[in-house]
Design a protein around this motif. Structure first.
Motif, short mmCIF file in Angstrom:
data_model
loop_
_atom_site.label_atom_id
_atom_site.label_comp_id
_atom_site.label_asym_id
_atom_site.label_seq_id
_atom_site.Cartn_x
_atom_site.Cartn_y
_atom_site.Cartn_z
N UNK A 51 9.06 2.79 -35.27
CA UNK A 51 9.58 3.36 -34.02
C UNK A 51 10.12 4.74 -34.37
N UNK A 52 9.45 5.77 -33.87
CA UNK A 52 9.79 7.13 -34.25
C UNK A 52 10.24 7.97 -33.07
N UNK A 53 10.84 7.33 -32.05
CA UNK A 53 11.31 8.07 -30.89
C UNK A 53 12.69 7.56 -30.49
N UNK A 54 13.45 8.38 -29.77
CA UNK A 54 14.81 8.03 -29.39
C UNK A 54 15.23 8.93 -28.23
N UNK A 55 16.48 8.79 -27.84
CA UNK A 55 17.09 9.66 -26.83
C UNK A 55 18.30 10.33 -27.46
N UNK A 203 17.78 2.30 -37.00
CA UNK A 203 16.62 2.13 -36.14
C UNK A 203 15.66 1.10 -36.73
N UNK A 204 15.52 1.10 -38.04
CA UNK A 204 14.67 0.09 -38.68
C UNK A 204 15.23 -1.31 -38.45
N UNK A 205 16.54 -1.44 -38.58
CA UNK A 205 17.16 -2.74 -38.35
C UNK A 205 16.95 -3.24 -36.92
#
Length: 412
Positions: A51-55, A203-205
């Motif tokens: 998952x390589x996106x966020x806000x 984020x990985x967790x």
């Protein structure tokens, strides 16, 4: 044993500070939320992860906003909160140099603390030996220090504390702050929540436990509360700080209010570490307790800013509870479609947006909602912002560990 009901008690929201992926101030954030334009995008700091996106908060320059001398010793979660707190105090027309700081309290929700600082310093420890670890690692990383640093910054000498009820932390903080005003312990309380945990390990967790959306081909469309095609939340950062006062105190100094916080309820699922009780019994208890605390009937609620995370389990459970308790009357939205999920800050940010909805008479749309899940039988705002006459609104929050919180707000 059943406790007797308390006399309804409201506190005025006289100042707002909102620092989110939708903007670095309340006005900008409100406009973006009302536009329904999502903020999720690819995050260079997460490049190469599943998952390589966020806000993320856009163009946030802590040195420019706080001063380089202050910013460098603070983790980002505290920087966001401090900017929001300064905004809120200024918005309320208050001056820390002239107020009686012994009557001012600080209650801030946080869950994960200074993850960026702790991860960086641990890497230094492993790679360069102990002498390279910053002596500021502990005060930068501790969750409680956000309340401590805010108290220092605004000269607040009253109660100062952090609530940690996961993604319900911000709402819990507002509820506790209201009790400080009710008890007479404080005359002004800065209350809210903050989180900045968009690190590779965190984020990985979250991805490994199955909480995040995997819609990597379309990040902007990934956070889609109540939509039939939702597959998880989009992690975000942000801070929301509200200035709370007793209404009579606000009036005495000529201050106006966005809205009043008139009810709070909380409960525990006591069911599972991360999944909500599918019966919704815990959330229902919190919501009914908040309504009773406010002296408000379910048929009086005009609007709900729902927790609405875009996860398969949360949205169905929450939708069922809202229908069971409030029926089909309130217009429901989830602003997480725009902002993503700022974790411990969510309840405070959404309480701020709920206050603005009452203040402006406008309900923001739920971004990315294309097809309502057929199991969710509530009136969800979609498309464009909706003008609506509103007197009573509810903001709901749920967190890992089975924490539930609900706030009832009334128009000022």
């Amino acid at each position: 044993m059943t406790l007797p009901p308390r006399r309804p008690f409201g506190v005025a929201i006289t100042g707002l500070g909102l620092v989110t992926a939708a903007g670095i101030d309340a006005e900008t954030g409100w406009e973006r939320v009302c536009s329904g334009q999502a903020t999720a995008s690819r995050d260079p700091e997460l490049a190469g992860l599943p998952v390589d996106f966020s806000c993320r908060v856009p163009d946030f320059d802590a040195g420019a906003l706080l001063g380089a001398g202050s910013a460098w010793r603070l983790d980002r979660f505290t920087q966001l909160a401090m900017v929001a707190a300064r905004q809120a105090v200024a918005d309320a027309g208050l001056d820390p140099d002239t107020w009686d700081g012994t009557r001012v309290g600080v209650v801030v929700g946080n869950s994960l603390g200074g993850t960026a600082t702790l991860e960086l310093q641990y890497r230094r420890f492993l790679e360069d030996a102990p002498k390279s670890v910053s002596p500021l690692m502990i005060p930068m990383g501790m969750s409680n220090m956000v309340a401590g640093y805010l108290a220092i910054d605004v000269k607040a000498f009253g109660p100062s504390m952090v609530t940690a009820t996961a993604c319900a932390s911000g709402a819990t903080a507002i509820g506790l702050a209201r009790d400080l005003l009710r008890s007479g312990a404080c005359d002004v309380v800065l209350a809210g929540g903050t989180e900045s945990a968009l690190t590779r390990a965190t984020i990985t967790g979250l991805q490994r436990m199955g909480g995040l959306s995997g819609r990597g081909e379309d990040p902007a469309g990934a956070s889609r509360p109540f939509d039939a095609a939702r597959d998880g939340f989009v992690a975000a950062e942000g801070a929301g700080i509200l200035v709370l006062e007793r209404p009579e105190d606000a009036r005495a100094r000529g201050a106006s209010a966005y809205a009043h916080v008139v009810g709070f309820g909380s409960s525990s699922d006591a069911y599972h570490a991360t999944a909500p009780d599918p019966s919704g019994a815990g959330m229902e208890r919190a919501l009914r307790a908040a309504l009773a605390d406010a002296g408000v009937g379910p048929d009086e609620v005009d609007h709900v800013n729902a927790h609405g995370t875009s996860t398969p389990l949360n949205d169905v459970t929450e939708g069922r509870v809202l229908r069971r308790v409030l029926g089909g009357r309130p217009l429901v939205t989830s602003t997480k479609g725009v902002t993503g999920h700022p974790l411990a800050a969510a309840g405070a940010v959404e309480a701020g947006f709920t206050a603005l909805a009452l203040h402006h008479g406008v309900v923001p749309p739920t971004a990315n909602l294309e097809q309502l899940d057929p199991e969710i039988d509530v009136d969800v705002a979609t498309g464009a912002a909706t003008a609506a006459a509103m007197e009573i609104a509810v903001s709901t929050s749920l967190g890992f560990g089975g924490h539930n919180a609900a706030l009832v707000l009334s128009a000022a």
